[in-house]
Design an enzyme around this catalytic site. Structure first.
Site, short mmCIF file in Angstrom:
data_model
loop_
_atom_site.label_atom_id
_atom_site.label_comp_id
_atom_site.label_asym_id
_atom_site.label_seq_id
_atom_site.Cartn_x
_atom_site.Cartn_y
_atom_site.Cartn_z
N VAL A 158 0.83 -1.20 0.00
CA VAL A 158 0.00 0.00 0.00
C VAL A 158 0.87 1.25 0.00
CG1 VAL A 158 -0.20 0.12 2.53
CG2 VAL A 158 -2.01 1.10 1.10
N CYS A 159 0.39 2.30 -0.65
CA CYS A 159 1.01 3.62 -0.58
C CYS A 159 -0.12 4.64 -0.52
CB CYS A 159 1.96 3.86 -1.76
SG CYS A 159 1.12 3.92 -3.36
N ARG A 160 0.10 5.86 -0.97
CA ARG A 160 -0.97 6.86 -0.91
C ARG A 160 -2.08 6.56 -1.91
NH1 ARG A 160 -2.31 11.43 -3.66
NH2 ARG A 160 -0.42 11.34 -4.91
N GLY A 162 -1.58 4.07 -4.79
CA GLY A 162 -1.44 2.81 -5.49
C GLY A 162 -0.32 2.75 -6.50
N MET A 187 -3.91 4.33 0.52
CA MET A 187 -4.45 4.87 1.76
C MET A 187 -5.54 5.89 1.51
SD MET A 187 -3.17 3.24 4.27
CE MET A 187 -3.81 4.30 5.58
#
Length: 194
Positions: A158-160, A162, A187
């Site tokens: 996961v990141c901010r 994708g 996120m």
């Protein structure tokens, strides 16, 4: 949230090279927003068409997004789209990577599954909150910390939005990791569930 398979068909092949860059930029922005999971490799290839996988709450919502695509706006591509009754969608740009929606990930966590989740954002982003139990390895540190990742079962990233998590998956795939799953929308999508 549902998936929609959108087939882009040739309408004016001569204009394709002119609008290809704008089309790709548009899809890249939608991917960051968690609305597109991938696009086929034939969008401007010999077959003259390609597949784009959209996510949305309704067919009307998805059609509105399609109608904003520069290919469609300028009549370069016609399209057909279909509701795709699946909970997973492939990332069609590179085999071996799957995607999961934030809602489905949350459902699996709430059902008591013990999932291995990695957050590849920067320190200041993680300080603002992350998925409970997620292991923090910044994308920039992945190359020298990847040995901390046990290559067994599903590995969720996961990141901010994708994009960085997808890059992490792509790098790990090239280094023989399997079971890689990108959290679509990252996120940003996760926080919308709260």
């Amino acid at each position: 949230m549902a998936y929609y398979a959108v087939w882009m068909k040739p309408a004016n092949q001569e204009l394709a090279p002119v609008y290809l860059e704008a089309h790709i930029e548009y899809l890249s922005q939608l991917r960051l927003e968690g609305k597109v999971s991938g696009n086929g490799r034939l969008l401007n290839g010999p077959a003259g068409g390609g597949l784009v996988i959209y996510r949305g709450n309704s067919s009307d919502e998805v059609q509105a997004l399609i109608e904003k695509d520069p290919f469609v706006v300028h009549g370069v591509r016609a399209y057909e789209f279909y509701h795709w009754d699946v909970r997973w969608a492939p990332h069609t740009g590179l085999g071996g990577i799957r995607e999961i929606t934030a809602a489905h990930l949350q459902e699996r966590i709430e059902n008591g599954e013990k999932l291995t989740i990695f957050d590849v954002r920067e320190d200041h982003e993680v300080a603002e909150g992350t998925i409970p139990g997620a292991i923090h390895i910044r994308l920039g540190d992945l190359e020298h910390r990847h040995t901390e990742i046990q290559p067994a079962g599903e590995l969720f990233f996961v990141c901010r939005g994708g994009r960085r998590s997808l890059k992490a998956c792509e790098w790990l795939l090239s280094n023989d990791y399997t079971g890689l799953v990108n959290v679509a929308g990252g996120m940003t999508a996760w926080k919308e569930l709260r």
